[in-house]
Write a protein that holds these residues in place. Structure first.
Motif, PDB file in Angstrom:
ATOM      1  N   ASN A   1      30.517  -9.261   8.652  1.00  0.00           N
ATOM      2  CA  ASN A   1      29.264  -8.553   8.907  1.00  0.00           C
ATOM      3  C   ASN A   1      28.167  -9.577   9.163  1.00  0.00           C
ATOM      4  OD1 ASN A   1      30.459  -6.014   8.363  1.00  0.00           O
ATOM      5  ND2 ASN A   1      30.160  -6.327   6.170  1.00  0.00           N
ATOM      6  N   SER A   2      27.449  -9.411  10.251  1.00  0.00           N
ATOM      7  CA  SER A   2      26.342 -10.312  10.579  1.00  0.00           C
ATOM      8  C   SER A   2      25.017  -9.604  10.342  1.00  0.00           C
ATOM      9  CB  SER A   2      26.434 -10.766  12.040  1.00  0.00           C
ATOM     10  OG  SER A   2      27.628 -11.494  12.258  1.00  0.00           O
ATOM     11  N   PHE A   3      24.135 -10.234   9.580  1.00  0.00           N
ATOM     12  CA  PHE A   3      22.845  -9.634   9.250  1.00  0.00           C
ATOM     13  C   PHE A   3      21.718 -10.331  10.017  1.00  0.00           C
ATOM     14  CE2 PHE A   3      25.543  -8.514   5.723  1.00  0.00           C
ATOM     15  CZ  PHE A   3      25.190  -7.194   5.470  1.00  0.00           C
ATOM     16  N   TYR A   4      20.730  -9.524  10.393  1.00  0.00           N
ATOM     17  CA  TYR A   4      19.617 -10.012  11.200  1.00  0.00           C
ATOM     18  C   TYR A   4      18.283  -9.618  10.558  1.00  0.00           C
ATOM     19  CZ  TYR A   4      23.257 -10.424  14.763  1.00  0.00           C
ATOM     20  OH  TYR A   4      24.398 -10.744  15.451  1.00  0.00           O
ATOM     21  N   LEU A   5      17.295 -10.484  10.730  1.00  0.00           N
ATOM     22  CA  LEU A   5      15.940 -10.199  10.263  1.00  0.00           C
ATOM     23  C   LEU A   5      15.147  -9.591  11.412  1.00  0.00           C
ATOM     24  CD1 LEU A   5      13.911 -10.671   7.851  1.00  0.00           C
ATOM     25  CD2 LEU A   5      13.185 -12.704   9.103  1.00  0.00           C
ATOM     26  N   LEU A   6      14.482  -8.460  11.136  1.00  0.00           N
ATOM     27  CA  LEU A   6      13.700  -7.769  12.153  1.00  0.00           C
ATOM     28  C   LEU A   6      12.214  -7.848  11.817  1.00  0.00           C
ATOM     29  CD1 LEU A   6      15.705  -4.439  12.629  1.00  0.00           C
ATOM     30  CD2 LEU A   6      15.947  -6.575  13.898  1.00  0.00           C
ATOM     31  N   ALA A   7      11.409  -7.975  12.833  1.00  0.00           N
ATOM     32  CA  ALA A   7       9.950  -7.957  12.651  1.00  0.00           C
ATOM     33  C   ALA A   7       9.318  -7.430  13.919  1.00  0.00           C
ATOM     34  CB  ALA A   7       9.425  -9.350  12.328  1.00  0.00           C
ATOM     35  N   ARG A   8       8.229  -6.689  13.724  1.00  0.00           N
ATOM     36  CA  ARG A   8       7.419  -6.246  14.856  1.00  0.00           C
ATOM     37  C   ARG A   8       6.008  -6.766  14.614  1.00  0.00           C
ATOM     38  NH1 ARG A   8       5.751  -0.092  16.708  1.00  0.00           N
ATOM     39  NH2 ARG A   8       4.942  -0.684  18.750  1.00  0.00           N
ATOM     40  N   PRO A   9       5.734  -7.974  15.050  1.00  0.00           N
ATOM     41  CA  PRO A   9       4.452  -8.601  14.725  1.00  0.00           C
ATOM     42  C   PRO A   9       3.262  -7.794  15.244  1.00  0.00           C
ATOM     43  CG  PRO A   9       5.998 -10.192  15.617  1.00  0.00           C
ATOM     44  CD  PRO A   9       6.589  -8.833  15.841  1.00  0.00           C
ATOM     45  N   SER A  10       2.251  -7.733  14.429  1.00  0.00           N
ATOM     46  CA  SER A  10       0.984  -7.126  14.813  1.00  0.00           C
ATOM     47  C   SER A  10      -0.127  -8.034  14.309  1.00  0.00           C
ATOM     48  CB  SER A  10       0.842  -5.728  14.197  1.00  0.00           C
ATOM     49  OG  SER A  10       0.754  -5.813  12.789  1.00  0.00           O
ATOM     50  N   GLN A  11      -1.350  -7.706  14.656  1.00  0.00           N
ATOM     51  CA  GLN A  11      -2.469  -8.538  14.213  1.00  0.00           C
ATOM     52  C   GLN A  11      -2.541  -8.592  12.694  1.00  0.00           C
ATOM     53  OE1 GLN A  11      -6.197  -7.356  15.876  1.00  0.00           O
ATOM     54  NE2 GLN A  11      -7.360  -8.969  14.858  1.00  0.00           N
ATOM     55  N   ASP A  12      -2.198  -7.472  12.045  1.00  0.00           N
ATOM     56  CA  ASP A  12      -2.272  -7.430  10.584  1.00  0.00           C
ATOM     57  C   ASP A  12      -1.109  -8.150   9.917  1.00  0.00           C
ATOM     58  OD1 ASP A  12      -4.644  -6.040  10.564  1.00  0.00           O
ATOM     59  OD2 ASP A  12      -3.680  -4.073  10.536  1.00  0.00           O
ATOM     60  N   SER A  13       0.103  -7.979  10.475  1.00  0.00           N
ATOM     61  CA  SER A  13       1.299  -8.501   9.795  1.00  0.00           C
ATOM     62  C   SER A  13       1.670  -9.913  10.219  1.00  0.00           C
ATOM     63  CB  SER A  13       2.490  -7.571  10.054  1.00  0.00           C
ATOM     64  OG  SER A  13       2.860  -7.597  11.432  1.00  0.00           O
ATOM     65  N   GLU A  14       1.104 -10.418  11.315  1.00  0.00           N
ATOM     66  CA  GLU A  14       1.516 -11.706  11.855  1.00  0.00           C
ATOM     67  C   GLU A  14       1.458 -12.849  10.847  1.00  0.00           C
ATOM     68  OE1 GLU A  14       3.097 -14.495  14.183  1.00  0.00           O
ATOM     69  OE2 GLU A  14       2.992 -12.356  14.652  1.00  0.00           O
ATOM     70  N   PRO A  15       0.387 -12.982  10.022  1.00  0.00           N
ATOM     71  CA  PRO A  15       0.373 -14.106   9.066  1.00  0.00           C
ATOM     72  C   PRO A  15       1.559 -14.084   8.104  1.00  0.00           C
ATOM     73  CG  PRO A  15      -1.819 -13.165   9.275  1.00  0.00           C
ATOM     74  CD  PRO A  15      -0.890 -12.237   9.992  1.00  0.00           C
ATOM     75  N   MET A  16       1.905 -12.893   7.583  1.00  0.00           N
ATOM     76  CA  MET A  16       3.013 -12.802   6.638  1.00  0.00           C
ATOM     77  C   MET A  16       4.353 -13.044   7.322  1.00  0.00           C
ATOM     78  SD  MET A  16       2.415  -9.819   3.865  1.00  0.00           S
ATOM     79  CE  MET A  16       0.969  -9.730   2.844  1.00  0.00           C
ATOM     80  N   THR A  17       4.567 -12.412   8.485  1.00  0.00           N
ATOM     81  CA  THR A  17       5.855 -12.576   9.163  1.00  0.00           C
ATOM     82  C   THR A  17       6.057 -14.023   9.603  1.00  0.00           C
ATOM     83  OG1 THR A  17       4.886 -11.894  11.280  1.00  0.00           O
ATOM     84  CG2 THR A  17       5.921 -10.183   9.947  1.00  0.00           C
ATOM     85  N   ALA A  18       4.982 -14.652  10.065  1.00  0.00           N
ATOM     86  CA  ALA A  18       5.087 -16.055  10.478  1.00  0.00           C
ATOM     87  C   ALA A  18       5.409 -16.945   9.288  1.00  0.00           C
ATOM     88  CB  ALA A  18       3.779 -16.499  11.140  1.00  0.00           C
ATOM     89  N   ALA A  19       4.783 -16.673   8.136  1.00  0.00           N
ATOM     90  CA  ALA A  19       5.033 -17.480   6.937  1.00  0.00           C
ATOM     91  C   ALA A  19       6.460 -17.293   6.453  1.00  0.00           C
ATOM     92  CB  ALA A  19       4.047 -17.098   5.836  1.00  0.00           C
ATOM     93  N   PHE A  20       6.933 -16.056   6.436  1.00  0.00           N
ATOM     94  CA  PHE A  20       8.293 -15.809   5.954  1.00  0.00           C
ATOM     95  C   PHE A  20       9.319 -16.412   6.904  1.00  0.00           C
ATOM     96  CE2 PHE A  20      12.076 -13.232   4.958  1.00  0.00           C
ATOM     97  CZ  PHE A  20      12.088 -13.361   3.579  1.00  0.00           C
ATOM     98  N   ARG A  21       9.068 -16.304   8.201  1.00  0.00           N
ATOM     99  CA  ARG A  21       9.998 -16.888   9.176  1.00  0.00           C
ATOM    100  C   ARG A  21      10.030 -18.411   9.046  1.00  0.00           C
ATOM    101  NH1 ARG A  21      11.819 -14.055  13.245  1.00  0.00           N
ATOM    102  NH2 ARG A  21      10.027 -12.655  13.203  1.00  0.00           N
ATOM    103  N   SER A  22       8.868 -19.005   8.786  1.00  0.00           N
ATOM    104  CA  SER A  22       8.812 -20.454   8.597  1.00  0.00           C
ATOM    105  C   SER A  22       9.629 -20.880   7.385  1.00  0.00           C
ATOM    106  CB  SER A  22       7.356 -20.893   8.432  1.00  0.00           C
ATOM    107  OG  SER A  22       7.270 -22.264   8.134  1.00  0.00           O
ATOM    108  N   VAL A  23       9.518 -20.092   6.297  1.00  0.00           N
ATOM    109  CA  VAL A  23      10.291 -20.398   5.094  1.00  0.00           C
ATOM    110  C   VAL A  23      11.787 -20.255   5.371  1.00  0.00           C
ATOM    111  CG1 VAL A  23      10.831 -19.591   2.768  1.00  0.00           C
ATOM    112  CG2 VAL A  23       8.450 -19.844   3.469  1.00  0.00           C
ATOM    113  N   LEU A  24      12.151 -19.225   6.122  1.00  0.00           N
ATOM    114  CA  LEU A  24      13.561 -19.029   6.476  1.00  0.00           C
ATOM    115  C   LEU A  24      14.099 -20.225   7.241  1.00  0.00           C
ATOM    116  CD1 LEU A  24      14.029 -15.307   7.592  1.00  0.00           C
ATOM    117  CD2 LEU A  24      15.331 -16.516   5.855  1.00  0.00           C
TER     118      LEU A  24
END
Length: 323
Positions: A295-318
């Motif tokens: 089973n292959s798992f994938y991370l999904l995100a739909r960046p928006s102006q509000d969520s971009e800082p968090m998604t970018a930070a989490f992706r950087s940590v990943l």
């Protein structure tokens, strides 16, 4: 009072246009807490179902809902032998409360940008078919993310793979993890990790006492089998799939394990999840000619102006922990 709060209060109060109801005066922290309890109860479909999510007893949850109803001077839900159901007022308050929390999150994110800090609610949706064991990339990423950003409030929820993708699309989830992402231009997809799964039977099944060599192809294809997701594949499985006797379906690992332990069905389980039950003698792995799935798992995100800082930070940590 901040305009965000005033707008949210007017939304909730406007749910009762013909009654002297709604919040009177300033909203307090206790009101936010009660509204969060109410939202959890509504989303889980009742008091008992919300116990685990809230970490509170059913009676404590009931007291909170009663307190909120007194504060709003209205009945939010019906509970009793006939089951749980929101009243029309409850539906209106739930909708307004969700918008309130979205407004609070947006306000907090704007403050983050101004101050250079990162805080707020990070909603991570996981498929209910996933089992996290050991030092996976996701475990390490959550550890590092929450250590680096201690003001982040982690909100992890379980849902079906389809619900995970829908939650990311409609903005309910900051990010999600799924097995088979559909390619959408508005969605960012990042490969995470793979999970090995094998075929198992319970101790009551005829296969349990047979050697691997004694289990023939005819035996295997005649056995009652639990449905397998189309997202999982392997060369050996692709060859056998059309011959299998699919006789049951289970949406998550726990329900699949229950069917296998009954001794009637065989089915696939993640190896790390099954190992303890194999050691206890409750399950047996069927090693038929190297049959296994990945089973292959994938991370999904739909960046928006509000969520971009968090998604970018989490992706950087990943990216950091994946090196």
């Amino acid at each position: 009072m901040h305009p965000t709060m005033e707008t949210a209060l007017s939304r909730i109060s406007s749910s009762f246009p013909n009654r002297t109801t709604g919040f009177q005066g300033r909203i307090a922290e206790v009101d936010l807490r009660l509204l969060r309890v109410f939202t959890a109860v509504a989303e889980h479909g009742g008091f008992a179902a919300a116990e685990v999510a809230l970490g509170k007893s059913k009676s404590a949850v009931s007291i909170d809902i009663s307190s909120l109803e007194k504060r709003l001077n209205t009945t939010l839900c019906h509970r009793g032998r006939s089951g749980f159901a929101l009243t029309p007022s409850g539906e209106s308050v739930l909708d307004a409360t969700r918008k309130l929390f979205d407004d609070i999150d947006s306000f907090q994110k704007r403050l983050n940008e101004a101050s250079g800090t990162l805080s707020g609610r990070f909603r991570l949706y996981l498929p209910d078919t996933i089992q996290i064991h050991g030092e996976t990339v996701l475990v390490r990423a959550i550890e590092r993310f929450t250590v680096h950003y201690p003001d982040i409030y982690m909100d992890v929820r379980s849902a079906t793979p389809r619900e995970v993708e829908f939650a990311v699309l409609n903005g309910s989830a900051t990010m999600g993890i799924t097995l088979y992402p559909h390619q959408r231009p508005e969605m960012q997809t990042t490969p995470l990790f793979q999970e090995a799964a094998s075929l198992y039977c319970g101790q009551r099944h005829p296969f349990f006492s047979m050697t691997d060599e004694d289990i023939t192809r005819a035996d295997l294809t005649a056995a009652r089998m639990i449905e397998v997701s189309d997202a999982t594949t392997s060369p050996r499985w692709d060859e056998l799939r059309s011959e299998m006797n699919f006789s049951a379906a289970a949406d998550n690992i726990d329900s699949r394990t229950l069917l296998i332990l009954s001794g009637v069905y065989i089915g696939f389980l993640p190896d790390l999840f099954a190992e303890p039950m194999v050691a206890e003698g409750r399950l047996r792995r069927i090693a038929f000619d190297g049959l296994a799935l990945t089973n292959s798992f994938y991370l999904l995100a739909r960046p928006s102006q509000d969520s971009e800082p968090m998604t970018a930070a989490f992706r950087s940590v990943l990216n950091e922990v994946s090196r």
